[in-house]
Design an enzyme around this catalytic site. Structure first.
Site, mmCIF file in Angstrom:
data_model
loop_
_atom_site.group_PDB
_atom_site.id
_atom_site.type_symbol
_atom_site.label_atom_id
_atom_site.label_comp_id
_atom_site.label_asym_id
_atom_site.label_seq_id
_atom_site.Cartn_x
_atom_site.Cartn_y
_atom_site.Cartn_z
ATOM 1 N N LYS A 19 0.811 -1.229 0.000
ATOM 2 C CA LYS A 19 0.000 0.000 0.000
ATOM 3 C C LYS A 19 0.841 1.274 0.000
ATOM 4 C CE LYS A 19 -4.437 -1.558 1.721
ATOM 5 N NZ LYS A 19 -4.220 -2.992 2.008
ATOM 6 N N GLU A 43 -10.000 7.215 3.521
ATOM 7 C CA GLU A 43 -10.925 6.331 4.211
ATOM 8 C C GLU A 43 -10.151 5.064 4.536
ATOM 9 O OE1 GLU A 43 -10.571 6.231 0.978
ATOM 10 O OE2 GLU A 43 -10.370 4.055 0.753
ATOM 11 N N SER A 67 1.732 -9.840 -0.918
ATOM 12 C CA SER A 67 1.359 -8.429 -0.778
ATOM 13 C C SER A 67 1.685 -7.822 0.585
ATOM 14 C CB SER A 67 -0.131 -8.258 -1.072
ATOM 15 O OG SER A 67 -0.913 -9.118 -0.264
HETATM 16 C C1 LIG Z 1 -5.081 -4.022 1.575
HETATM 17 C C2 LIG Z 1 -4.374 -5.292 1.292
HETATM 18 C C3 LIG Z 1 -4.734 -6.139 0.219
HETATM 19 C C4 LIG Z 1 -5.921 -5.866 -0.662
HETATM 20 O O1 LIG Z 1 -5.870 -4.683 -1.370
HETATM 21 P P1 LIG Z 1 -5.633 -4.616 -2.943
HETATM 22 O O2 LIG Z 1 -5.906 -3.216 -3.279
HETATM 23 O O3 LIG Z 1 -6.571 -5.581 -3.587
HETATM 24 O O4 LIG Z 1 -4.224 -5.008 -3.195
HETATM 25 C C5 LIG Z 1 -3.994 -7.278 -0.012
HETATM 26 N N1 LIG Z 1 -2.945 -7.609 0.781
HETATM 27 C C6 LIG Z 1 -2.564 -6.828 1.815
HETATM 28 C C7 LIG Z 1 -1.414 -7.252 2.638
HETATM 29 C C8 LIG Z 1 -3.262 -5.655 2.112
HETATM 30 O O5 LIG Z 1 -2.888 -4.895 3.152
#
Ligand SMILES: *Cc1c(COP(=O)(O)O)cnc(C)c1O
Length: 393
Positions: A89, A111, A377
């Site tokens: 993010k 938000e 992610s």
């Molecule tokens: C917020 C988040 C997601 C989902 O958000 P996307 O916008 O779909 O990438 C996925 N993995 C993690 C670790 C997150 O914090």
């Protein structure tokens, strides 16, 4: 077939900017300027410098040897979990805070649902010395106390949304109301590849550093830029959009999108939008959306807070509709098992969102010589409580 946004802000039939008239000047200013700002050498230099020195990029592309052995294929993990603040993010919030500065904005609003995007936004506001207001549903504030504390420590003001179901949707409404009232000095940082045009495209471009790095990293390690598969979990779809971006028009790269099935796709407790969703409008764009027959948004459910969003970004709706991406739905149980497996085979504790992407290997076979790149992610620190309760640790 074009999988990028067109001049009108659409991906096929999805996207656009469906906004109240009072918001038009804000969104229009951004639309007119975002590409020019991003193309400025000065902007690129500052963005890349911060990604390197502050976020810690490039994130490693790690060959997961024991995981690969178990599933008899070549699995690489793109380590977004190693970024500052623990997920992908931050790539987007760094980009948007620089955009806000170039547009002369002094006040930032956002938000947040689970608080991850709120923390990433509060972080970059502290970095740049800008005022930060984060709207968060009252229920979420109670559920996500550690992230609320983080935001406060970083100097942000956390404002509870007291209306409706007092969760993400209501926080978004509050943020939009704020933006309408403060059109001149305020920038609204949206946290995923969603919202009215140009947000999905802007967020995708900031996150596209992920696939840009995968290309040269894979070339170094395997002698070729293109993997056979790229895989990512999808909430709104920002880590996925970044992971796919430079491969969208490479026909030899297959795309797998992983959604949260929650307790099961047909259980009524799920967030599998590509299966359950129909065309509708949410947060200013036309996309696939979980809704009742009379168009009310259905409450989504997933064990992972980052995936329980009732829609997907318009790019992903287009990828689903055209068949460019294969969508898979993974249940809570499957994700939790895959998360624990990564801990024990590779010594990496993944975010539960990312664990959904890892769970595909139990469901689908790949050839031994195929290269599968999975977007890891985020890291699992934030999910420790959930892991503890689930596995009775
Ligand atoms: C917020 C988040 C997601 C989902 O958000 P996307 O916008 O779909 O990438 C996925 N993995 C993690 C670790 C997150 O914090």
């Amino acid at each position: 077939m074009n999988y990028n946004v067109n001049e009108k802000g659409y991906y096929g039939v999805f996207g656009g900017a469906f906004i109240p008239e009072m918001l038009y000047p804000n969104v229009e200013e951004l639309r007119q300027k975002y590409l020019d700002v991003m193309a400025e050498p000065d902007f690129k230099k500052e963005f890349n410098q911060l990604l390197k020195d502050y976020v810690g990029r490039p994130s490693p592309l790690y060959f997961a040897k024991r995981l690969s052995k178990k599933y008899n294929t070549k699995i690489y993990l793109k380590r977004e979990d190693l970024n500052h603040t623990g997920a992908h993010k931050i790539n987007n919030t760094i980009g948007q805070i620089l955009m806000a500065k170039r547009l002369g904005k002094t006040r930032i609003i956002a938000e947040t649902g689970a608080g991850q995007h709120g923390v990433a936004t509060a972080t970059v506001c502290a970095l740049m010395g800008l005022e930060c207001i984060v709207y968060m549903g009252e229920i979420d504030i109670a559920r996500q106390a550690p992230n609320v504390a983080r935001m406060k420590m970083l100097g942000a003001k956390v404002v509870p949304a007291l209306s409706g179901s007092r969760t993400l949707k209501d926080a978004t409404n509050e943020a939009i109301r704020d933006w309408i009232n403060n059109p001149v000095n305020t920038h609204y940082i949206i946290g995923s590849a969603i919202g009215p045009h140009p947000y999905p495209d802007m967020v995708t471009r900031f996150q596209s550093v992920i696939s840009e790095e995968i290309k040269w990293q894979l070339k170094e390690q395997e002698g070729r830029e293109n993997p056979d598969y790229v895989v990512a979990c999808i909430g709104g779809g920002s880590n996925a959009a970044g992971t796919y971006y430079h491969f969208l028009h490479e026909p030899d790269v297959k795309i797998i999108a992983v959604e949260a099935a929650g307790l099961g796709v047909n259980s009524g407790e799920s967030a599998a939008t590509s299966v359950l969703g129909k065309e509708g409008i949410i947060h200013g764009c036309k996309t696939l959306l979980m809704q009742t027959s009379d168009g009310q948004i259905t409450e989504p459910y997933s064990i992972s807070a980052g995936l329980d969003y009732p829609g997907v970004g318009p790019m992903h709706a287009h990828l689903a509709k055209t068949g460019r991406a294969e969508f898979m739905a993974i249940t809570d149980d499957e994700a939790m098992t895959a998360g624990l497996e990564l801990c024990q085979l590779e010594g990496i504790i993944p975010a539960i969102e990312s664990s959904h992407a890892l769970a595909i290997f139990e469901q689908r076979t790949f050839k031994p010589e195929e290269i599968v790149v999975v977007s890891l992610s985020g890291r699992g620190d934030k999910d420790l409580d959930t892991y503890i309760k689930y596995f009775k640790l």
